[in-house]
Design a protein around this motif. Sequence first.
Motif, PDB file in Angstrom:
ATOM      1  N   SER A  26       0.810  -1.213   0.000  1.00 47.92           N
ATOM      2  CA  SER A  26       0.000   0.000   0.000  1.00 47.92           C
ATOM      3  C   SER A  26       0.846   1.265   0.000  1.00 47.92           C
ATOM      4  CB  SER A  26      -0.931   0.014   1.227  1.00 47.92           C
ATOM      5  OG  SER A  26      -1.824  -1.070   1.178  1.00 47.92           O
ATOM      6  N   ALA A  27       2.113   1.159   0.303  1.00 47.07           N
ATOM      7  CA  ALA A  27       3.001   2.323   0.360  1.00 47.07           C
ATOM      8  C   ALA A  27       3.516   2.657  -1.038  1.00 47.07           C
ATOM      9  CB  ALA A  27       4.167   2.047   1.297  1.00 47.07           C
ATOM     10  N   HIS A  28       3.176   3.848  -1.503  1.00 48.10           N
ATOM     11  CA  HIS A  28       3.616   4.318  -2.815  1.00 48.10           C
ATOM     12  C   HIS A  28       4.258   5.691  -2.659  1.00 48.10           C
ATOM     13  CE1 HIS A  28       0.789   1.218  -4.012  1.00 48.10           C
ATOM     14  NE2 HIS A  28       1.178   1.331  -5.274  1.00 48.10           N
ATOM     15  N   THR A  29       5.359   5.913  -3.362  1.00 45.99           N
ATOM     16  CA  THR A  29       6.040   7.198  -3.349  1.00 45.99           C
ATOM     17  C   THR A  29       6.552   7.494  -4.751  1.00 45.99           C
ATOM     18  OG1 THR A  29       6.759   6.915  -1.043  1.00 45.99           O
ATOM     19  CG2 THR A  29       7.928   8.554  -2.365  1.00 45.99           C
ATOM     20  N   ILE A  30       6.390   8.731  -5.184  1.00 44.11           N
ATOM     21  CA  ILE A  30       6.899   9.171  -6.475  1.00 44.11           C
ATOM     22  C   ILE A  30       7.425  10.589  -6.314  1.00 44.11           C
ATOM     23  CG2 ILE A  30       4.618   9.973  -7.225  1.00 44.11           C
ATOM     24  CD1 ILE A  30       5.413   9.212 -10.092  1.00 44.11           C
ATOM     25  N   ARG A  31       8.455  10.930  -7.078  1.00 44.17           N
ATOM     26  CA  ARG A  31       9.100  12.232  -6.952  1.00 44.17           C
ATOM     27  C   ARG A  31       9.047  12.998  -8.264  1.00 44.17           C
ATOM     28  NH1 ARG A  31      11.622   8.604  -3.795  1.00 44.17           N
ATOM     29  NH2 ARG A  31      12.252   9.236  -1.696  1.00 44.17           N
ATOM     30  N   SER A  32       8.941  14.317  -8.132  1.00 43.12           N
ATOM     31  CA  SER A  32       9.093  15.227  -9.271  1.00 43.12           C
ATOM     32  C   SER A  32      10.296  16.105  -8.983  1.00 43.12           C
ATOM     33  CB  SER A  32       7.823  16.071  -9.450  1.00 43.12           C
ATOM     34  OG  SER A  32       7.612  16.897  -8.314  1.00 43.12           O
ATOM     35  N   ALA A  33      10.462  17.170  -9.742  1.00 46.83           N
ATOM     36  CA  ALA A  33      11.621  18.044  -9.538  1.00 46.83           C
ATOM     37  C   ALA A  33      11.645  18.629  -8.136  1.00 46.83           C
ATOM     38  CB  ALA A  33      11.617  19.156 -10.579  1.00 46.83           C
ATOM     39  N   ARG A  34      10.469  19.000  -7.620  1.00 42.14           N
ATOM     40  CA  ARG A  34      10.432  19.680  -6.327  1.00 42.14           C
ATOM     41  C   ARG A  34       9.711  18.908  -5.234  1.00 42.14           C
ATOM     42  NH1 ARG A  34       7.786  25.353  -7.141  1.00 42.14           N
ATOM     43  NH2 ARG A  34       6.255  24.052  -8.223  1.00 42.14           N
ATOM     44  N   LEU A  35       8.885  17.936  -5.612  1.00 43.11           N
ATOM     45  CA  LEU A  35       8.000  17.312  -4.635  1.00 43.11           C
ATOM     46  C   LEU A  35       8.225  15.817  -4.481  1.00 43.11           C
ATOM     47  CD1 LEU A  35       4.593  18.993  -5.577  1.00 43.11           C
ATOM     48  CD2 LEU A  35       6.228  19.705  -3.816  1.00 43.11           C
ATOM     49  N   ARG A  36       7.834  15.310  -3.322  1.00 43.17           N
ATOM     50  CA  ARG A  36       7.716  13.882  -3.066  1.00 43.17           C
ATOM     51  C   ARG A  36       6.262  13.612  -2.705  1.00 43.17           C
ATOM     52  NH1 ARG A  36      10.336  13.642   1.189  1.00 43.17           N
ATOM     53  NH2 ARG A  36       8.772  13.086   2.746  1.00 43.17           N
ATOM     54  N   LEU A  37       5.587  12.839  -3.553  1.00 42.96           N
ATOM     55  CA  LEU A  37       4.185  12.505  -3.321  1.00 42.96           C
ATOM     56  C   LEU A  37       4.115  11.081  -2.794  1.00 42.96           C
ATOM     57  CD1 LEU A  37       1.261  13.738  -3.956  1.00 42.96           C
ATOM     58  CD2 LEU A  37       1.265  12.124  -5.874  1.00 42.96           C
ATOM     59  N   SER A  38       3.447  10.894  -1.666  1.00 50.12           N
ATOM     60  CA  SER A  38       3.378   9.563  -1.071  1.00 50.12           C
ATOM     61  C   SER A  38       2.001   9.331  -0.469  1.00 50.12           C
ATOM     62  CB  SER A  38       4.457   9.397   0.005  1.00 50.12           C
ATOM     63  OG  SER A  38       4.336  10.385   1.000  1.00 50.12           O
ATOM     64  N   VAL A  39       1.646   8.061  -0.336  1.00 51.38           N
ATOM     65  CA  VAL A  39       0.381   7.721   0.303  1.00 51.38           C
ATOM     66  C   VAL A  39       0.398   8.232   1.739  1.00 51.38           C
ATOM     67  CG1 VAL A  39      -1.105   5.832   1.051  1.00 51.38           C
ATOM     68  CG2 VAL A  39       0.033   5.712  -1.172  1.00 51.38           C
ATOM     69  N   ALA A  40      -0.673   8.898   2.133  1.00 51.18           N
ATOM     70  CA  ALA A  40      -0.733   9.526   3.450  1.00 51.18           C
ATOM     71  C   ALA A  40      -0.879   8.496   4.557  1.00 51.18           C
ATOM     72  CB  ALA A  40      -1.889  10.510   3.500  1.00 51.18           C
ATOM     73  N   ARG A  41      -0.321   8.832   5.683  1.00 44.22           N
ATOM     74  CA  ARG A  41      -0.515   8.073   6.908  1.00 44.22           C
ATOM     75  C   ARG A  41      -1.377   8.901   7.854  1.00 44.22           C
ATOM     76  NH1 ARG A  41       3.283   3.871   6.946  1.00 44.22           N
ATOM     77  NH2 ARG A  41       4.865   4.084   5.308  1.00 44.22           N
ATOM     78  N   VAL A  42      -1.888   8.264   8.884  1.00 42.14           N
ATOM     79  CA  VAL A  42      -2.745   8.967   9.840  1.00 42.14           C
ATOM     80  C   VAL A  42      -2.034  10.198  10.389  1.00 42.14           C
ATOM     81  CG1 VAL A  42      -3.875   8.798  12.093  1.00 42.14           C
ATOM     82  CG2 VAL A  42      -4.100   6.938  10.437  1.00 42.14           C
ATOM     83  N   ARG A  43      -0.752  10.073  10.670  1.00 41.10           N
ATOM     84  CA  ARG A  43      -0.003  11.207  11.220  1.00 41.10           C
ATOM     85  C   ARG A  43       0.075  12.372  10.240  1.00 41.10           C
ATOM     86  NH1 ARG A  43       5.033  10.134   8.825  1.00 41.10           N
ATOM     87  NH2 ARG A  43       5.575   7.915   8.700  1.00 41.10           N
ATOM     88  N   VAL A  55      -0.060  12.791   0.153  1.00 41.16           N
ATOM     89  CA  VAL A  55       0.432  14.091   0.608  1.00 41.16           C
ATOM     90  C   VAL A  55       1.683  14.443  -0.187  1.00 41.16           C
ATOM     91  CG1 VAL A  55      -0.533  14.038   2.931  1.00 41.16           C
ATOM     92  CG2 VAL A  55       1.687  12.975   2.512  1.00 41.16           C
ATOM     93  N   ALA A  56       1.845  15.712  -0.459  1.00 45.87           N
ATOM     94  CA  ALA A  56       3.010  16.202  -1.192  1.00 45.87           C
ATOM     95  C   ALA A  56       3.879  17.025  -0.255  1.00 45.87           C
ATOM     96  CB  ALA A  56       2.577  17.057  -2.381  1.00 45.87           C
ATOM     97  N   ARG A  57       5.167  16.707  -0.251  1.00 46.25           N
ATOM     98  CA  ARG A  57       6.140  17.442   0.552  1.00 46.25           C
ATOM     99  C   ARG A  57       7.263  17.924  -0.356  1.00 46.25           C
ATOM    100  NH1 ARG A  57       5.690  16.558   6.101  1.00 46.25           N
ATOM    101  NH2 ARG A  57       4.201  14.932   6.697  1.00 46.25           N
ATOM    102  N   THR A  58       7.863  19.049   0.010  1.00 53.09           N
ATOM    103  CA  THR A  58       8.997  19.527  -0.766  1.00 53.09           C
ATOM    104  C   THR A  58      10.174  18.589  -0.525  1.00 53.09           C
ATOM    105  OG1 THR A  58       9.668  20.994   1.044  1.00 53.09           O
ATOM    106  CG2 THR A  58       8.247  21.928  -0.670  1.00 53.09           C
ATOM    107  N   ARG A  59      10.928  18.334  -1.591  1.00 53.46           N
ATOM    108  CA  ARG A  59      12.046  17.406  -1.478  1.00 53.46           C
ATOM    109  C   ARG A  59      13.203  17.990  -0.676  1.00 53.46           C
ATOM    110  NH1 ARG A  59      13.423  14.605  -7.155  1.00 53.46           N
ATOM    111  NH2 ARG A  59      14.958  13.661  -5.742  1.00 53.46           N
ATOM    112  N   ASP A  60      13.353  19.306  -0.708  1.00 53.27           N
ATOM    113  CA  ASP A  60      14.514  19.898  -0.031  1.00 53.27           C
ATOM    114  C   ASP A  60      14.318  20.049   1.467  1.00 53.27           C
ATOM    115  OD1 ASP A  60      12.594  21.828  -0.377  1.00 53.27           O
ATOM    116  OD2 ASP A  60      13.964  23.403  -1.038  1.00 53.27           O
ATOM    117  N   THR A  61      13.078  20.340   1.903  1.00 51.44           N
ATOM    118  CA  THR A  61      12.850  20.588   3.333  1.00 51.44           C
ATOM    119  C   THR A  61      11.876  19.605   3.976  1.00 51.44           C
ATOM    120  OG1 THR A  61      10.976  22.106   2.964  1.00 51.44           O
ATOM    121  CG2 THR A  61      13.211  23.059   2.929  1.00 51.44           C
ATOM    122  N   GLY A  62      11.123  18.848   3.176  1.00 51.33           N
ATOM    123  CA  GLY A  62      10.130  17.943   3.739  1.00 51.33           C
ATOM    124  C   GLY A  62       8.866  18.640   4.183  1.00 51.33           C
ATOM    125  N   ARG A  63       8.701  19.908   3.809  1.00 54.49           N
ATOM    126  CA  ARG A  63       7.523  20.662   4.224  1.00 54.49           C
ATOM    127  C   ARG A  63       6.272  20.127   3.533  1.00 54.49           C
ATOM    128  NH1 ARG A  63       6.124  26.767   2.222  1.00 54.49           N
ATOM    129  NH2 ARG A  63       4.177  27.044   3.385  1.00 54.49           N
TER     130      ARG A  63
END
Length: 209
Positions: free
Chosen positions: A24-41, A87-95
Amino acid sequence: MTIAAPLRGVLSRSGVPGLSCRGSAHTIRSARLRLSVARVRDVIEFSAAEDEVMRQRHGFSYAAWVQALAGLDPDALLWTPDLAMFVARTRDTGRLVADLSLYTRPGRQVHVGGSVVAGARGRGYGREALELACVVAHRHLGLRYLGAACEADNVASGRWLMSAGFVRISGAPTHVLPDGREVESLWWLHEDPRARRRCRSPYAPVPAR
């Protein structure tokens, strides 16, 4: 250019360059973002960034959703045949900058919706995250058609969808939001004739039959 054999195998299995599929865990990256399946947290974190614009457009509150998820493992993934949240987070800071959800409507048609947190709007994060979600939906989950809906007066949402290649289609003049409000609607569609299901997760969103 010749693709090395191990990489060809990865692309063949996932269908999407750069996509990691582990159950169920999926992650994909673009130039600026990391998109991954969300967790409860992630939902808990996202609720802290929610503003009135998001509550109004979604028709629900993430704070209420957090209460509904109380008692679940914070690392539990939000990935079912009826709802897959990313959820999408920035690759450089994880925001944390955006969320996207694939959800089923009557007839098993899968739609996409999402939002960008206030401090990250106007920077192209929403389009970048939506493009990632579309390629996963089409080339990995096998969804030839991906729908969307927005309020008729939501100009920003319409531009967001068009930026990722969605086109307007006919549909019901209104739809009902989770909070019970009936709003005037615009309907959208994204199609990929080369869609193919490669995901082996038994809990992945299911295409319309």
